[in-house]
Design a protein around this motif. Structure first.
Motif, PDB file in Angstrom:
ATOM      1  N   THR A   1       0.819  -1.200  -0.047  1.00 45.73           N
ATOM      2  CA  THR A   1       0.189  -0.006   0.034  1.00 45.73           C
ATOM      3  C   THR A   1       1.049   1.298   0.196  1.00 45.73           C
ATOM      4  N   VAL A   2       2.060   1.340   0.610  1.00 44.65           N
ATOM      5  CA  VAL A   2       2.979   2.336   0.835  1.00 44.65           C
ATOM      6  C   VAL A   2       3.379   2.897  -0.649  1.00 44.65           C
ATOM      7  N   PHE A   3       3.471   1.827  -1.720  1.00 45.31           N
ATOM      8  CA  PHE A   3       3.750   2.170  -3.003  1.00 45.31           C
ATOM      9  C   PHE A   3       2.723   2.671  -3.978  1.00 45.31           C
ATOM     10  N   VAL A   4       1.537   2.516  -3.620  1.00 44.50           N
ATOM     11  CA  VAL A   4       0.344   3.101  -4.283  1.00 44.50           C
ATOM     12  C   VAL A   4      -0.442   4.117  -3.740  1.00 44.50           C
ATOM     13  N   VAL A   5      -0.190   4.627  -2.681  1.00 43.78           N
ATOM     14  CA  VAL A   5      -0.912   5.777  -2.134  1.00 43.78           C
ATOM     15  C   VAL A   5       0.208   7.074  -1.921  1.00 43.78           C
ATOM     16  N   PRO A   6      -0.357   8.137  -2.024  1.00 42.14           N
ATOM     17  CA  PRO A   6       0.497   9.516  -1.846  1.00 42.14           C
ATOM     18  C   PRO A   6       0.607   9.487  -0.284  1.00 42.14           C
ATOM     19  N   SER A   7       1.871  10.013   0.084  1.00 41.78           N
ATOM     20  CA  SER A   7       2.399   9.963   1.508  1.00 41.78           C
ATOM     21  C   SER A   7       1.599  10.666   2.349  1.00 41.78           C
ATOM     22  N   THR A   8       0.989  11.693   1.709  1.00 40.62           N
ATOM     23  CA  THR A   8      -0.082  12.494   2.659  1.00 40.62           C
ATOM     24  C   THR A   8      -1.285  11.902   3.262  1.00 40.62           C
ATOM     25  N   SER A   9      -1.617  10.509   2.631  1.00 42.56           N
ATOM     26  CA  SER A   9      -2.758   9.832   2.837  1.00 42.56           C
ATOM     27  C   SER A   9      -2.416   8.480   3.440  1.00 42.56           C
ATOM     28  N   LEU A  10      -1.214   8.326   3.663  1.00 41.15           N
ATOM     29  CA  LEU A  10      -0.546   6.933   3.691  1.00 41.15           C
ATOM     30  C   LEU A  10      -1.178   6.448   5.098  1.00 41.15           C
ATOM     31  N   VAL A  11      -1.229   6.978   6.232  1.00 40.16           N
ATOM     32  CA  VAL A  11      -1.753   6.308   7.391  1.00 40.16           C
ATOM     33  C   VAL A  11      -3.132   5.972   7.402  1.00 40.16           C
ATOM     34  N   ARG A  12      -4.217   6.992   6.532  1.00 44.00           N
ATOM     35  CA  ARG A  12      -5.494   6.343   6.297  1.00 44.00           C
ATOM     36  C   ARG A  12      -5.456   5.337   5.337  1.00 44.00           C
ATOM     37  N   ALA A  13      -4.696   5.455   4.441  1.00 49.32           N
ATOM     38  CA  ALA A  13      -4.844   4.279   3.366  1.00 49.32           C
ATOM     39  C   ALA A  13      -4.396   2.889   4.077  1.00 49.32           C
ATOM     40  N   VAL A  14      -3.215   2.872   4.575  1.00 48.63           N
ATOM     41  CA  VAL A  14      -2.809   1.741   5.357  1.00 48.63           C
ATOM     42  C   VAL A  14      -3.654   1.162   6.525  1.00 48.63           C
ATOM     43  N   ALA A  15      -4.263   2.030   7.328  1.00 48.82           N
ATOM     44  CA  ALA A  15      -5.365   1.554   8.169  1.00 48.82           C
ATOM     45  C   ALA A  15      -6.433   0.822   7.430  1.00 48.82           C
ATOM     46  N   ALA A  16      -7.195   1.717   6.628  1.00 52.23           N
ATOM     47  CA  ALA A  16      -8.359   1.067   6.022  1.00 52.23           C
ATOM     48  C   ALA A  16      -8.183  -0.038   5.268  1.00 52.23           C
ATOM     49  N   GLY A  17      -6.948  -0.038   4.370  1.00 49.14           N
ATOM     50  CA  GLY A  17      -6.638  -1.556   3.627  1.00 49.14           C
ATOM     51  C   GLY A  17      -6.363  -2.687   4.637  1.00 49.14           C
ATOM     52  N   SER A  18      -5.728  -2.267   5.824  1.00 45.12           N
ATOM     53  CA  SER A  18      -5.282  -3.537   6.582  1.00 45.12           C
ATOM     54  C   SER A  18      -6.819  -3.884   7.299  1.00 45.12           C
ATOM     55  N   LEU A  19      -7.331  -3.087   7.634  1.00 45.41           N
ATOM     56  CA  LEU A  19      -8.633  -3.543   8.236  1.00 45.41           C
ATOM     57  C   LEU A  19      -9.617  -4.237   7.182  1.00 45.41           C
ATOM     58  N   LEU A  20      -9.603  -3.822   5.926  1.00 44.92           N
ATOM     59  CA  LEU A  20     -10.319  -4.536   4.957  1.00 44.92           C
ATOM     60  C   LEU A  20      -9.704  -6.084   5.056  1.00 44.92           C
ATOM     61  N   PHE A  21      -8.309  -6.102   4.908  1.00 42.73           N
ATOM     62  CA  PHE A  21      -7.342  -7.448   4.846  1.00 42.73           C
ATOM     63  C   PHE A  21      -7.942  -8.284   6.032  1.00 42.73           C
ATOM     64  N   LEU A  22      -7.913  -7.503   7.123  1.00 43.64           N
ATOM     65  CA  LEU A  22      -8.154  -8.570   8.334  1.00 43.64           C
ATOM     66  C   LEU A  22      -9.774  -8.837   8.269  1.00 43.64           C
ATOM     67  N   ALA A  23     -10.570  -7.991   7.978  1.00 47.25           N
ATOM     68  CA  ALA A  23     -12.035  -8.671   7.889  1.00 47.25           C
ATOM     69  C   ALA A  23     -12.246  -9.829   6.922  1.00 47.25           C
ATOM     70  N   VAL A  24     -11.376  -9.644   5.780  1.00 45.80           N
ATOM     71  CA  VAL A  24     -11.857 -10.883   4.815  1.00 45.80           C
ATOM     72  C   VAL A  24     -10.867 -12.192   5.469  1.00 45.80           C
ATOM     73  N   LEU A  25      -9.679 -11.948   5.911  1.00 41.72           N
ATOM     74  CA  LEU A  25      -9.060 -12.932   6.772  1.00 41.72           C
ATOM     75  C   LEU A  25      -9.872 -13.630   7.915  1.00 41.72           C
ATOM     76  N   GLY A  26     -10.559 -12.690   8.748  1.00 39.15           N
ATOM     77  CA  GLY A  26     -11.459 -13.433   9.816  1.00 39.15           C
ATOM     78  C   GLY A  26     -12.671 -14.166   9.196  1.00 39.15           C
ATOM     79  N   ALA A  27     -13.062 -13.525   8.014  1.00 37.48           N
ATOM     80  CA  ALA A  27     -14.333 -14.244   7.527  1.00 37.48           C
ATOM     81  C   ALA A  27     -13.653 -15.790   6.880  1.00 37.48           C
ATOM     82  N   VAL A  28     -12.715 -15.558   6.017  1.00 44.65           N
ATOM     83  CA  VAL A  28     -12.129 -16.845   5.345  1.00 44.65           C
ATOM     84  C   VAL A  28     -11.706 -17.831   6.487  1.00 44.65           C
ATOM     85  N   GLY A  29     -11.207 -17.322   7.574  1.00 41.04           N
ATOM     86  CA  GLY A  29     -10.721 -18.385   8.758  1.00 41.04           C
ATOM     87  C   GLY A  29     -11.849 -18.788   9.257  1.00 41.04           C
ATOM     88  N   ALA A  30     -12.742 -18.282   9.318  1.00 37.28           N
ATOM     89  CA  ALA A  30     -14.106 -18.778  10.156  1.00 37.28           C
ATOM     90  C   ALA A  30     -14.987 -19.795   9.280  1.00 37.28           C
TER      91      ALA A  30
END
Length: 233
Positions: free
Chosen positions: A168-197
């Motif tokens: 994600t660091v390579f594809v988003v502007p540095s100004t929105s890095l924190v928000r993009a990484v947080a949002a993307g990671s939460l999405l990934f975690l949600a998918v992981l939790g659903a797939v694992g369950a």
């Protein structure tokens, strides 16, 4: 006498070993790497420093997960092996005592004494060690500890999980890095939790909420610490 009809059921207990290691590894990879990236970014770190920190966290975390899983699961495997060896000796030294012990286990579960002794004798005639391993030691083939499998599953899943916020660091502007990484990671975690369950035949929404909540909490705490440290230095 009418032959018993076969009734095949699909269970997921044989997935327990690798599923636990894989979910733990992927979850740790996403949370730790995303938190590391967010913490460095919140402290005012440049993109190059963020990439270095994220990459170092990915490599170190994958090796740590592999080593930790191998050591811990090896300890479990050693214990299981020792227990089976002890049971094998007892079956050789005192087969009648072991028969009585197995029958007592069945009787304690509600089987009448005569039936319990008959069942124990029949099971021991076919596979004495397997019967005692399953019913006395609670060791089943599908749930046996597999250190190498757990190590590889943890390392691979951690790497995949950690790569997601790092990319994600390579594809988003540095100004929105924190928000993009947080949002993307939460999405990934949600998918992981659903797939694992889903893979473990558990309640999907419960696994999703559990994984996402703790991931969000970890990233929030790291971001706060990063801002405090960045403001102090």
């Amino acid at each position: 006498m009418r032959a018993l009809s076969s009734h095949r059921e699909r269970h997921v207990t044989d997935r327990i070993g690798w599923l636990r290691a894989a979910v733990l590894g992927a979850n740790d990879g996403i949370v730790s790497t995303a938190s590391l990236i967010i913490g460095v970014a919140a402290a005012g770190g440049q993109v190059a420093a963020i990439v270095i920190a994220g990459t170092a966290g990915l490599v170190a975390g994958a090796m740590s997960m592999a080593a930790g899983e191998y050591v811990s699961v090896s300890a479990q495997a050693d214990t299981e092996t020792a227990e089976l060896a002890r049971e094998r000796r007892e079956l050789t030294d005192d087969p009648r005592g072991e028969l009585a012990e197995l029958a007592a286990l069945y009787a304690a579960r509600g089987v009448d004494d005569a039936t319990a002794e008959t069942v124990a004798a029949q099971l021991m005639a076919k596979d004495a060690l397997g019967a005692h391993a399953r019913d006395e030691l609670d060791i089943t083939p599908g749930a046996r500890a597999r250190p190498v499998q757990a190590a590889f599953a943890s390392a691979a899943s951690f790497t995949v999980g950690a790569a997601l916020p790092l990319l994600t660091v390579f594809v988003v502007p540095s100004t929105s890095l924190v928000r993009a990484v947080a949002a993307g990671s939460l999405l990934f975690l949600a998918v992981l939790g659903a797939v694992g369950a889903k893979t473990g035949a558990a309640v999907v929404w419960r696994g999703l909420v559990r994984v996402t909540f703790w991931g969000a909490f970890a990233m929030a705490v790291t971001a706060l610490i990063g801002r405090l440290i960045g403001g102090a230095v």
